[in-house]
Design an enzyme around this catalytic site. Sequence first.
Site, mmCIF file in Angstrom:
data_model
loop_
_atom_site.group_PDB
_atom_site.id
_atom_site.type_symbol
_atom_site.label_atom_id
_atom_site.label_comp_id
_atom_site.label_asym_id
_atom_site.label_seq_id
_atom_site.Cartn_x
_atom_site.Cartn_y
_atom_site.Cartn_z
ATOM 1 N N ARG A 257 0.851 -1.180 0.000
ATOM 2 C CA ARG A 257 0.000 0.000 0.000
ATOM 3 C C ARG A 257 0.883 1.225 0.000
ATOM 4 O O ARG A 257 1.828 1.323 0.781
ATOM 5 C CB ARG A 257 -0.931 0.016 1.206
ATOM 6 C CG ARG A 257 -2.077 1.013 1.074
ATOM 7 C CD ARG A 257 -3.023 0.962 2.252
ATOM 8 N NE ARG A 257 -3.780 -0.279 2.309
ATOM 9 C CZ ARG A 257 -4.708 -0.534 3.239
ATOM 10 N NH1 ARG A 257 -4.975 0.368 4.163
ATOM 11 N NH2 ARG A 257 -5.355 -1.675 3.239
ATOM 12 N N SER B 39 -8.426 0.477 0.624
ATOM 13 C CA SER B 39 -9.462 0.503 1.649
ATOM 14 C C SER B 39 -9.942 1.925 1.919
ATOM 15 O O SER B 39 -10.463 2.594 1.035
ATOM 16 C CB SER B 39 -8.955 -0.180 2.918
ATOM 17 O OG SER B 39 -9.993 -0.350 3.852
ATOM 18 N N ASP C 138 -16.988 1.274 4.518
ATOM 19 C CA ASP C 138 -15.884 2.060 3.977
ATOM 20 C C ASP C 138 -15.767 1.812 2.468
ATOM 21 O O ASP C 138 -16.508 0.998 1.913
ATOM 22 C CB ASP C 138 -14.588 1.765 4.743
ATOM 23 C CG ASP C 138 -14.044 0.368 4.515
ATOM 24 O OD1 ASP C 138 -14.815 -0.513 4.100
ATOM 25 O OD2 ASP C 138 -12.846 0.142 4.769
ATOM 26 N N ASP D 37 -14.062 0.131 0.337
ATOM 27 C CA ASP D 37 -13.979 -1.223 -0.226
ATOM 28 C C ASP D 37 -14.887 -2.196 0.516
ATOM 29 O O ASP D 37 -14.827 -3.413 0.288
ATOM 30 C CB ASP D 37 -12.536 -1.729 -0.248
ATOM 31 C CG ASP D 37 -11.973 -2.001 1.137
ATOM 32 O OD1 ASP D 37 -12.325 -1.271 2.078
ATOM 33 O OD2 ASP D 37 -11.174 -2.945 1.287
ATOM 34 N N ASP E 90 -15.192 -3.477 3.497
ATOM 35 C CA ASP E 90 -14.799 -4.537 4.435
ATOM 36 C C ASP E 90 -14.930 -4.084 5.890
ATOM 37 O O ASP E 90 -14.806 -4.899 6.803
ATOM 38 C CB ASP E 90 -13.383 -5.062 4.152
ATOM 39 C CG ASP E 90 -12.288 -4.029 4.380
ATOM 40 O OD1 ASP E 90 -12.610 -2.830 4.533
ATOM 41 O OD2 ASP E 90 -11.106 -4.418 4.386
ATOM 42 N N GLU F 255 -11.672 -6.880 14.933
ATOM 43 C CA GLU F 255 -10.611 -5.967 15.347
ATOM 44 C C GLU F 255 -11.251 -4.619 15.632
ATOM 45 O O GLU F 255 -12.263 -4.250 15.021
ATOM 46 C CB GLU F 255 -9.528 -5.841 14.279
ATOM 47 C CG GLU F 255 -10.003 -5.318 12.936
ATOM 48 C CD GLU F 255 -8.889 -5.290 11.892
ATOM 49 O OE1 GLU F 255 -7.777 -5.762 12.194
ATOM 50 O OE2 GLU F 255 -9.141 -4.793 10.785
#
Length: 657
Positions: free
Chosen positions: A108, A210, A367, A369, A371, A469
């Site tokens: 990234r 993301s 968000d 993307d 996920d 998480e």
Amino acid sequence: MAENTEGDLNSNLLHAPYHTGDPQLDTAIGQWLRWDKVLLDPGNTCEENRKGSCPQQASADEEDQQISSYNENPKTKEQIENLLRNGMNKELRDRLCCRMTFGTAGLRSAMGAGFCYINDLTVIQSTQGMYKYLERCFSDFKQRGFVVGYDTRGQVTSSCSSQRLAKLTAAVLLAKDVPVYLFSRYVPTPFVPYAVQKLKAVAGVMITASHNRKEDNGYKVYWETGAQITSPHDKEILKCIEECVEPWNGSWNDNLVDTSPLKRDPLQDICRRYMEDLKKICFYRELNLKTTLKFVHTSFHGVGHDYVQLAFKVFGFKPPIPVPEQKDPDPDFSTVKCPNPEEGESVLELSLRLAEKENARIVLATDPDADRLAAAELQENGSWKVFTGNELAALFGWWMFDCWKKNKSRNADVKNVYMLATTVSSKILKAIALKEGFHFEETLPGFKWIGSRIIDLLENGKEVLFAFEESIGFLCGTSVLDKDGVSAAVVVAEMASYLETMNITLKQQLVKVYEKYGYHISKTSYFLCYEPPTIKSIFERLRNFDSPKEYPKFCGTFAILHVRDITTGYDSSQPNKKSVLPVSKNSQMITFTFQNGCVATLRTSGTEPKIKYYAEMCASPDQSDTALLEEELKKLIDALIENFLQPSKNGLIWRSV
């Protein structure tokens, strides 16, 4: 001496050697300008796309034909030329003399010219390395194939758009006769690991950054299991990339995406199967059909709108009300300063105002993307409660276990049931597990560790109900082995609808969970730090606090009971002083357990220039004075920042979350 014309300059730039005074940089400049190409249409006469004449017919010599089919990428070439022209050798060195490393299961970085950025060339190099490694690992690679998905980042006309980078990823593999399952349309990130599993592919890549800023993009890698790659795969892939930096013949040929019989589009099949699998975690469809609750959903200019709409239909709901300004893809994320729903009420402004207008009590935000999931609920006093990731996890944990109890088979054993969380996340699942009899486990930060552990548990006949998480990443069930905002959104909707029949809000249910299992009050935030040596010195100071190799025993007035250092593998709570969790030498992370019941962790981000802190006060059910617990937590965080991070001394920039 005559002044160079632009043509003279371009000629000089294209013909090494370069004379910046730095031999390593000169070599890197030559490599970049030699390797960074773009495929030309033999009939194309557009001056913007080709600086020079383009042959109108194929050369008799195959090698000459290969060379004539490509030319320098005008956009990225111009960036390097401008830096050369202006003598900006430091920036040139930063861009060209280092390479991206695998962070959170992939690459990234910002989009732009240079070996440390995301661009056509670095994606091709990465895929060549992937090919070399996968060929070594799988004898049936060319039978099973590879999955490629992408989000909506970058303009479609841009050389760094996710769609273009996905096509180049596919082209490298198609040129080597590897079947490629390339989604014909943008998809949520969870669709790629799901497809890898369902199609029995050897691996997959999702082109996404993301919720990062609009200038970034990424290359996220999944193994055949459907989980993100972990060590040693990341290190071995990186080695293979470094052995394959020069583009192969055919690697630039993205026309293969349209012409190769080995390219397949899995979109319809995977979407259908994913939605069918969602039914496994739908427990009250008849109730959902009748609910009077209304929901607003924002996809933050990303991929989520269509897929969340479909998921709601599967669960029996009416479609959620979309935020019109944010439902369609927009790579500029034009209505928000930051495309990250984790930032809270400030970035949810449009969705909250729409919900008030539409008399909708629940707002759901995926968000870009799709996920991750954020959720907010309108309160009786007219204010909005935006749940933290840890608070949502408390609700998910209660809900998934309650549904399991009510729907379990006669011979189901609670001792075979598991929930997981990363070690920097709330310990609320641990408290629920201790009381209810199922198992709770911690992993290192990142869903790659959760996915890897779930695989082990499933292979041993265990049942995993939920994992999370704290950064609003949730996994309900195990159809996907990565965080999934689409399924999480519809599960929250079902939970809210069920509670509505008892005239209970999500916030009220959260209080009930805490009253039963103990209040868990947490605070997470971060500091920006753009100087890696500063970050290293902060953590090294903690490892040598009062004397060499001695960790602090106090933080201000707060006594420290135990210290765990994942970077070095030290854990004072263990008899052998070794951490149970794996050592992670490439990142900084130290956890302090205090005598007052608070647990605080300092760690660096795997993808951004941040030092994050996570602090949680874990109380027993008989400790119900939340004001007192919150005040104690605040004092401890202030001491942590002042004594351990020292932001003014170290030039750290605070960001509130």
